[in-house]
Motif scaffolding. Structure first.
Motif, short mmCIF file in Angstrom:
data_model
loop_
_atom_site.label_atom_id
_atom_site.label_comp_id
_atom_site.label_asym_id
_atom_site.label_seq_id
_atom_site.Cartn_x
_atom_site.Cartn_y
_atom_site.Cartn_z
N LEU A 1 0.83 -1.20 0.00
CA LEU A 1 0.00 0.00 0.00
C LEU A 1 0.87 1.25 0.00
CD1 LEU A 1 -2.65 1.47 0.11
CD2 LEU A 1 -2.77 1.02 2.57
N ASP A 2 1.95 1.24 0.76
CA ASP A 2 2.87 2.38 0.75
C ASP A 2 3.46 2.59 -0.64
OD1 ASP A 2 2.47 2.89 3.42
OD2 ASP A 2 4.27 1.80 4.09
N LEU A 3 3.72 1.49 -1.33
CA LEU A 3 4.25 1.60 -2.69
C LEU A 3 3.22 2.23 -3.62
CD1 LEU A 3 6.52 0.92 -4.71
CD2 LEU A 3 5.46 -1.32 -5.02
N CYS A 4 1.96 1.83 -3.50
CA CYS A 4 0.90 2.43 -4.32
C CYS A 4 0.79 3.92 -4.04
CB CYS A 4 -0.44 1.76 -4.03
SG CYS A 4 -0.55 0.03 -4.54
N ARG A 5 0.86 4.30 -2.77
CA ARG A 5 0.78 5.71 -2.41
C ARG A 5 1.94 6.50 -3.00
NH1 ARG A 5 -0.61 4.15 3.76
NH2 ARG A 5 -2.90 4.30 3.69
N ALA A 6 3.13 5.91 -2.94
CA ALA A 6 4.31 6.60 -3.46
C ALA A 6 4.19 6.81 -4.97
CB ALA A 6 5.57 5.81 -3.12
N VAL A 7 3.71 5.79 -5.68
CA VAL A 7 3.54 5.92 -7.13
C VAL A 7 2.54 7.03 -7.46
CG1 VAL A 7 2.61 4.77 -9.18
CG2 VAL A 7 4.22 3.56 -7.69
#
Length: 312
Positions: A260-266
């Motif tokens: 989820l953190d990766l999705c937010r960063a993208v």
């Protein structure tokens, strides 16, 4: 003309994630894209891969085509090779049609990323000059106007059903003509095979400017630049609908918070906004529990709509 309010599957665009720190570097990611090629999910997957690899947030993102509606990928337990699955309106409809609580019971909703607004267009020679003329024809005979769109039970089929229901016409009598893709449906209107069809603004805007297509209504909450047509809401049909795309993970997938953190960063990168601008996608960020609750409601409404269409 009798019209009534219906609940819309689509939602208004929400602001993207902001102030997100860079996620920890990962090894390889596996991203499954369900359904036939050529849809918005392919573009989202390719853009996600480019941004993640370009920022060094993963060594590699492997994109795999998943046959069918994505159920196989979601059914696999975590750690079996699928980290993320592209989810969209069509996957939701397929789950509702099968009475399968797939997205709730066997998946971890991570983030809704973006969506595309739909445009109802007519051939200039069709005789349909306004949405009111189309609505009147639908009320006289719901099976009279033949309307082109993407796959059977896909977003355009659902939108036509919501439009008919909002007008007070019987959705079970509609003459919906399904094509392999929305682009093929637009081509069928352009070459005169059908008088009416749905397409995204990106697909229809050049033909509208050239006078080859006439826009009748748009599915957004506000009018769209470059498309001189009222919204469905302005036309008496209380529907706001977007063909959305997001990311979900199979149940049991490890490091769900990190994904989820990766999705937010993208979603927080300028590159993601540029990708949305180039493809005419509207950012529609929604994550975590909020995304899960939204999916539960959408699945319920989709199931009711499919029942109204006689497709249960």
């Amino acid at each position: 003309m009798r019209r009534r309010t219906v609940l819309a599957l689509g939602v208004l665009a929400l602001a993207g994630a902001c102030g997100v720190q860079a996620p920890p570097r990962r090894g390889e990611l596996s991203l499954a894209v369900p359904g036939p090629p050529g849809g918005c999910g392919d573009g989202v997957a390719a853009g996600f891969k480019s941004l993640v690899e370009g920022r060094g947030w993963a060594r590699a993102v492997r994109i795999r085509r998943e046959a069918g509606d994505g159920g196989r990928a979601l059914a696999r337990p975590g750690g079996s090779g699928t980290d993320l699955v592209v989810a969209d309106s069509a996957l939701l409809a397929a789950c509702a049609l099968a009475r399968d609580p797939l997205l709730v019971a066997r998946a971890v909703p991570l983030a809704r990323l973006a969506g595309e607004w739909e445009v109802l267009v007519a051939s200039p020679d069709s005789g349909y000059r306004t949405f009111d003329q189309f609505a009147a024809a639908l009320l006289r005979d719901p099976g009279g106007p033949r309307v082109a769109g993407g796959a059977d039970r896909g977003p355009e089929h659902l939108l036509l059903g919501m439009t008919a229901r909002g007008l007070g016409a019987d959705p079970r009598l509609l003459d919906y003509v399904a094509f392999g893709s929305r682009a093929q449906a637009v081509a069928a209107v352009l070459d005169g095979r059908l008088a009416l069809g749905f397409g995204s603004r990106r697909e229809v805007a050049p033909h509208v400017r050239a006078g080859r297509l006439r826009p009748l209504a748009v599915s957004s909450a506000e009018r769209l630049p470059g498309v001189d047509a009222p919204t469905l809401s302005e036309s008496g049909v209380r529907v706001v609908f977007a063909d959305w795309t997001g990311l979900i993970a199979p149940r049991g997938t490890p490091e769900q918070d990190a994904l989820l953190d990766l999705c937010r960063a993208v979603a927080d990168t300028p590159g993601w906004q540029s990708l949305c601008d180039r493809n005419d996608w509207t950012p529609m960020w929604l994550d975590g529990d909020d995304f899960r609750q939204w999916l539960v409601g959408e699945a319920r409404r989709t199931a009711l709509l499919l029942n109204d269409l006689g497709l249960r």
